[in-house]
Design an enzyme around this catalytic site. Structure first.
Site, PDB file in Angstrom:
ATOM      1  N   THR A   1       0.197  -8.176   7.890  1.00  0.00           N
ATOM      2  CA  THR A   1       0.442  -8.301   6.854  1.00  0.00           C
ATOM      3  C   THR A   1       1.568  -9.482   7.208  1.00  0.00           C
ATOM      4  O   THR A   1       1.811  -9.744   8.206  1.00  0.00           O
ATOM      5  CB  THR A   1       1.540  -7.425   5.994  1.00  0.00           C
ATOM      6  OG1 THR A   1       0.789  -5.914   5.553  1.00  0.00           O
ATOM      7  CG2 THR A   1       2.783  -7.901   5.015  1.00  0.00           C
ATOM      8  N   GLU A   2       2.183 -10.356   6.177  1.00  0.00           N
ATOM      9  CA  GLU A   2       2.878 -11.735   6.282  1.00  0.00           C
ATOM     10  C   GLU A   2       4.009 -11.726   5.101  1.00  0.00           C
ATOM     11  O   GLU A   2       3.576 -11.466   4.079  1.00  0.00           O
ATOM     12  CB  GLU A   2       1.772 -12.910   6.839  1.00  0.00           C
ATOM     13  CG  GLU A   2       1.611 -12.737   8.387  1.00  0.00           C
ATOM     14  CD  GLU A   2       0.393 -14.187   7.924  1.00  0.00           C
ATOM     15  OE1 GLU A   2       0.810 -15.357   7.283  1.00  0.00           O
ATOM     16  OE2 GLU A   2      -0.445 -14.110   9.275  1.00  0.00           O
TER      17      GLU A   2
ATOM     18  N   SER B   1       0.283  -8.089  -0.593  1.00  0.00           N
ATOM     19  CA  SER B   1      -0.570  -7.062  -1.595  1.00  0.00           C
ATOM     20  C   SER B   1      -2.187  -9.047  -1.264  1.00  0.00           C
ATOM     21  O   SER B   1      -3.553  -7.933  -1.658  1.00  0.00           O
ATOM     22  CB  SER B   1      -0.749  -6.906  -2.903  1.00  0.00           C
ATOM     23  OG  SER B   1      -0.067  -6.453  -3.275  1.00  0.00           O
TER      24      SER B   1
ATOM     25  N   ASP C   1     -10.384   0.350   4.879  1.00  0.00           N
ATOM     26  CA  ASP C   1     -11.060   1.321   4.197  1.00  0.00           C
ATOM     27  C   ASP C   1     -10.914   2.410   4.494  1.00  0.00           C
ATOM     28  O   ASP C   1     -11.340   3.719   4.363  1.00  0.00           O
ATOM     29  CB  ASP C   1     -12.778   1.079   3.519  1.00  0.00           C
ATOM     30  CG  ASP C   1     -12.843  -0.029   2.737  1.00  0.00           C
ATOM     31  OD1 ASP C   1     -11.686  -0.091   1.715  1.00  0.00           O
ATOM     32  OD2 ASP C   1     -13.873  -0.637   2.743  1.00  0.00           O
TER      33      ASP C   1
ATOM     34  N   ARG D   1      18.587  30.749  -4.897  1.00  0.00           N
ATOM     35  CA  ARG D   1      19.514  30.456  -5.621  1.00  0.00           C
ATOM     36  C   ARG D   1      19.811  31.206  -6.337  1.00  0.00           C
ATOM     37  O   ARG D   1      18.900  30.873  -7.776  1.00  0.00           O
ATOM     38  CB  ARG D   1      18.975  29.212  -5.732  1.00  0.00           C
ATOM     39  CG  ARG D   1      19.906  28.720  -6.579  1.00  0.00           C
ATOM     40  CD  ARG D   1      21.253  27.863  -5.671  1.00  0.00           C
ATOM     41  NE  ARG D   1      22.291  27.351  -7.313  1.00  0.00           N
ATOM     42  CZ  ARG D   1      23.408  27.334  -7.239  1.00  0.00           C
ATOM     43  NH1 ARG D   1      24.127  27.631  -5.853  1.00  0.00           N
ATOM     44  NH2 ARG D   1      24.274  26.240  -7.477  1.00  0.00           N
TER      45      ARG D   1
ATOM     46  N   GLU E   1      -0.220   0.252   3.303  1.00  0.00           N
ATOM     47  CA  GLU E   1      -1.997   0.080   2.944  1.00  0.00           C
ATOM     48  C   GLU E   1      -2.684  -0.533   1.803  1.00  0.00           C
ATOM     49  O   GLU E   1      -3.449   0.132   1.297  1.00  0.00           O
ATOM     50  CB  GLU E   1      -2.590   1.135   3.755  1.00  0.00           C
ATOM     51  CG  GLU E   1      -2.522   1.239   4.741  1.00  0.00           C
ATOM     52  CD  GLU E   1      -3.603   2.360   6.401  1.00  0.00           C
ATOM     53  OE1 GLU E   1      -4.012   2.127   5.221  1.00  0.00           O
ATOM     54  OE2 GLU E   1      -2.503   3.202   7.192  1.00  0.00           O
TER      55      GLU E   1
ATOM     56  N   THR F   1      -0.081  -1.781  -2.204  1.00  0.00           N
ATOM     57  CA  THR F   1       0.457  -1.271  -2.660  1.00  0.00           C
ATOM     58  C   THR F   1      -0.296  -0.061  -4.350  1.00  0.00           C
ATOM     59  O   THR F   1      -1.231  -0.834  -4.305  1.00  0.00           O
ATOM     60  CB  THR F   1       1.327  -2.233  -3.884  1.00  0.00           C
ATOM     61  OG1 THR F   1       0.493  -3.191  -5.166  1.00  0.00           O
ATOM     62  CG2 THR F   1       2.116  -2.942  -3.445  1.00  0.00           C
TER      63      THR F   1
HETATM   64  N1  CAA Z   1     -15.239  -3.923   2.554  1.00  0.00           N
HETATM   65  C1  CAA Z   1     -15.701  -5.497   3.076  1.00  0.00           C
HETATM   66  N2  CAA Z   1     -16.456  -6.110   2.263  1.00  0.00           N
HETATM   67  C2  CAA Z   1     -14.797  -6.450   1.168  1.00  0.00           C
HETATM   68  C3  CAA Z   1     -14.132  -6.091   0.958  1.00  0.00           C
HETATM   69  C4  CAA Z   1     -14.427  -4.154   1.633  1.00  0.00           C
HETATM   70  N3  CAA Z   1     -14.110  -2.727   1.136  1.00  0.00           N
HETATM   71  N4  CAA Z   1     -13.035  -6.077   0.423  1.00  0.00           N
HETATM   72  C5  CAA Z   1     -13.898  -7.118  -0.244  1.00  0.00           C
HETATM   73  N5  CAA Z   1     -14.845  -7.470   0.960  1.00  0.00           N
HETATM   74  C6  CAA Z   1     -15.437  -9.088   1.293  1.00  0.00           C
HETATM   75  C7  CAA Z   1     -15.811  -9.540  -0.406  1.00  0.00           C
HETATM   76  O1  CAA Z   1     -16.633  -9.354  -0.636  1.00  0.00           O
HETATM   77  C8  CAA Z   1     -15.766 -11.048  -0.014  1.00  0.00           C
HETATM   78  O2  CAA Z   1     -17.164 -11.687   0.523  1.00  0.00           O
HETATM   79  P1  CAA Z   1     -16.818 -12.762   0.569  1.00  0.00           P
HETATM   80  O3  CAA Z   1     -16.316 -14.556   0.880  1.00  0.00           O
HETATM   81  O4  CAA Z   1     -18.835 -12.819   1.411  1.00  0.00           O
HETATM   82  O5  CAA Z   1     -17.448 -12.682  -0.942  1.00  0.00           O
HETATM   83  C9  CAA Z   1     -14.831 -11.192   0.603  1.00  0.00           C
HETATM   84  O6  CAA Z   1     -14.407 -10.111   1.487  1.00  0.00           O
HETATM   85  C10 CAA Z   1     -13.520 -11.742  -0.688  1.00  0.00           C
HETATM   86  O7  CAA Z   1     -13.039 -10.178  -1.179  1.00  0.00           O
HETATM   87  P2  CAA Z   1     -12.095 -10.360  -2.416  1.00  0.00           P
HETATM   88  O8  CAA Z   1     -12.337 -11.659  -3.164  1.00  0.00           O
HETATM   89  O9  CAA Z   1     -12.165  -9.276  -3.413  1.00  0.00           O
HETATM   90  O10 CAA Z   1     -10.387 -11.070  -1.444  1.00  0.00           O
HETATM   91  P3  CAA Z   1      -9.409 -10.746  -2.630  1.00  0.00           P
HETATM   92  O11 CAA Z   1      -8.522 -11.600  -1.674  1.00  0.00           O
HETATM   93  O12 CAA Z   1      -9.579 -10.383  -3.531  1.00  0.00           O
HETATM   94  O13 CAA Z   1      -8.409  -9.539  -1.814  1.00  0.00           O
HETATM   95  C11 CAA Z   1      -7.893  -7.548  -1.952  1.00  0.00           C
HETATM   96  C12 CAA Z   1      -9.170  -8.138  -2.190  1.00  0.00           C
HETATM   97  C13 CAA Z   1      -8.513  -5.431  -1.816  1.00  0.00           C
HETATM   98  C14 CAA Z   1      -6.725  -7.017  -3.119  1.00  0.00           C
HETATM   99  C15 CAA Z   1      -7.144  -6.884  -0.932  1.00  0.00           C
HETATM  100  O14 CAA Z   1      -6.538  -8.561  -0.731  1.00  0.00           O
HETATM  101  C16 CAA Z   1      -6.400  -5.863  -0.143  1.00  0.00           C
HETATM  102  O15 CAA Z   1      -7.138  -5.284   0.498  1.00  0.00           O
HETATM  103  N6  CAA Z   1      -5.313  -6.028  -0.417  1.00  0.00           N
HETATM  104  C17 CAA Z   1      -4.154  -4.823   0.422  1.00  0.00           C
HETATM  105  C18 CAA Z   1      -3.389  -5.500   1.054  1.00  0.00           C
HETATM  106  C19 CAA Z   1      -3.244  -4.091   1.946  1.00  0.00           C
HETATM  107  O16 CAA Z   1      -3.876  -2.613   1.878  1.00  0.00           O
HETATM  108  N7  CAA Z   1      -2.238  -4.718   3.049  1.00  0.00           N
HETATM  109  C20 CAA Z   1      -1.426  -3.396   4.132  1.00  0.00           C
HETATM  110  C21 CAA Z   1      -1.187  -3.626   4.700  1.00  0.00           C
HETATM  111  S1  CAA Z   1      -1.582  -3.109   6.293  1.00  0.00           S
HETATM  112  C22 CAA Z   1      -0.369  -1.712   6.595  1.00  0.00           C
HETATM  113  O17 CAA Z   1       0.550  -1.323   5.539  1.00  0.00           O
HETATM  114  C23 CAA Z   1      -0.278  -0.566   7.566  1.00  0.00           C
HETATM  115  C24 CAA Z   1       1.058   0.054   7.657  1.00  0.00           C
HETATM  116  O18 CAA Z   1       1.902  -0.524   7.856  1.00  0.00           O
HETATM  117  C25 CAA Z   1       1.073   0.894   8.729  1.00  0.00           C
END
Ligand code: CAA
Length: 385
Positions: free
Chosen positions: A125-126, A131, A239, A267, A363, A365
């Site tokens: 995240t930045e 998202s 995932d 209560r 992880e 929204t």
């Molecule tokens: N597995 C494998 N490959 C994947 C994938 C997955 N689950 N999801 C996407 N890809 C691949 C796609 O196939 C695509 O590949 P190609 O370039 O070969 O076509 C590429 O990645 C880009 O995919 P998208 O065009 O679908 O990507 P997108 O920019 O539209 O974003 C999204 C998809 C699902 C919205 C993603 O941005 C996402 O998951 N966003 C949420 C972010 C997130 O969960 N952040 C959490 C940060 S960590 C955290 O929160 C930890 C903490 O504090 C404890």
């Protein structure tokens, strides 16, 4: 519900429960109030081998899978969501290495995490990439046998406390998500500093900080997988880890349900315990039913992953979504059942409600998670046609 845990899983669950009840329950309110990182408890978990659970046996771990991790996270979360996330974010931090790291990277980092000598954290995240994870701007430019990092990561769980950071950076911004790469950066590397500790609504004992990179030089051997794989590494990591957020949510909700039941039986209003009032009974019935449905989905997803399923993006997202929305409803209802008392910090349910909220946010929204599920549903429909 009988989930037919193995003997080893029962032992693991009861060990986590014992630590949660004996060590976490007495201090959770104080750590929440002081926003203090639970180092003593992390060390205690390390000495009980709980930090080995998710590390493969060849790297001094116990070789547990996603389900084992979920069982531990659920038990810790039943007592305190903040302490549980400090534990779970450590597992998240090493997941990219476990999934895509080289043998030498695994040998270098995993045993140190297994023993609890070093904590890990995961950084995607930045400020401009929440998202929209592929919008990251932190850059890593190759210079001989090093990468030079510049940029800032935001809201990093275990930030500042962890020693090992798996960081997703842009090595070729022109390529978008295909220009991202993942690197290990160690605390103490010149040019790597931390921003202020965030003040949060819930999970307040956990540490959340910015990671700041200014001409930070990292050995090229710290590249995880290969250049351009960073976005895939991040997505595959998420995932695998999202059922863990589901387990947190289930644990928090379990704690809230138990507190609500106990209070409702004690209560007295209108001459009898409020548990005799049908309106309260129906709330408890809904809470218990939704909680069990979420637990079943989280467990089934974790077992699907451990059984070797190739793709589980949809199932994992569903488990996180369903369990976190459930936890928000159940903790809100727990506060409602305790009413005025529930709103006060003398009782644990207001903290549980605050802690539950983040499971709908981190992880992914629940809005972006729904989009990810919809994409899979539509792909499946298209395949059938
Ligand atoms: N597995 C494998 N490959 C994947 C994938 C997955 N689950 N999801 C996407 N890809 C691949 C796609 O196939 C695509 O590949 P190609 O370039 O070969 O076509 C590429 O990645 C880009 O995919 P998208 O065009 O679908 O990507 P997108 O920019 O539209 O974003 C999204 C998809 C699902 C919205 C993603 O941005 C996402 O998951 N966003 C949420 C972010 C997130 O969960 N952040 C959490 C940060 S960590 C955290 O929160 C930890 C903490 O504090 C404890």
């Amino acid at each position: 519900m009988e989930y037919f845990l193995s003997e080893q899983q029962k032992t693991l669950k009861s060990l986590a429960r014992q630590i949660a009840e004996q060590r976490i329950l007495p201090v959770r309110a104080e750590l929440d109030e002081k926003e203090e990182f639970p180092w003593d408890l992390i060390k205690e978990m390390a000495s009980s081998d709980l930090l080995r659970v998710f590390i493969p046996e060849e790297y001094d771990g116990l070789g547990g899978g996603c389900f084992d991790l979920c069982l531990v996270v659920e038990e810790l979360s039943r007592a305190c969501g903040g302490i549980a996330i400090s534990y779970a974010a450590n597992a998240l931090g090493v997941l990219p290495l476990m999934l895509y790291g080289s043998d030498s990277q695994k040998a270098k980092y995993l045993p140190a995490v297994a023993s609890g000598n070093r904590l890990a954290a995961f950084a995607v995240t930045e400020a401009t990439a929440g998202s929209d994870a592929s919008a990251i701007r932190t850059s890593a430019k190759r210079d001989g046998d090093q990468y030079v990092l510049n940029g800032t990561k935001q809201f990093i769980t275990n930030g500042g406390e962890a020693e090992i950071y798996t960081v997703v950076v842009m090595t070729d911004a022109a390529k978008g998500s295909r220009g991202a790469s993942a690197l290990v950066v160690e605390k103490g590397t010149p040019g790597f500093t931390f921003g202020k500790k965030e003040k949060k609504m819930g999970i307040r004992s956990s540490a959340t900080r910015e990671l700041v990179f200014r001409d930070c030089r990292v050995p090229a051997e710290n590249l995880i997988s290969r250049e351009g794989m960073g976005f895939i590494v991040a997505m595959r990591t998420l995932d695998r880890s999202r059922p863990g957020v589901g387990a947190q949510a289930v644990g928090i909700a379990q704690g809230a349900l138990e507190a609500a039941v106990e209070y409702a039986q004690q209560r007295v209003q209108f001459g009898h315990p409020i548990s005799a009032i049908q309106a309260v009974q129906h709330m408890l019935a809904n809470m218990a039913t939704e909680l069990e449905a979420a637990r079943a989905l989280v467990y089934a997803t974790a077992r699907t992953i451990d059984a070797g399923a190739k793709s589980f993006t949809e199932e994992s997202a569903m488990a996180k979504l369903f369990a976190s929305d459930m936890a928000m409803r159940v903790t809100t209802d727990a506060v409602q059942i305790l009413a005025g008392a529930g709103y006060m910090r003398d009782y644990p349910v207001e903290k549980m409600m605050r802690d539950a909220k983040i499971t709908q946010i981190y992880e992914g929204t629940n809005q972006v998670i729904r989009s990810a599920i919809a994409l899979e549903v539509l792909k499946r429909k298209a395949k059938l046609e």
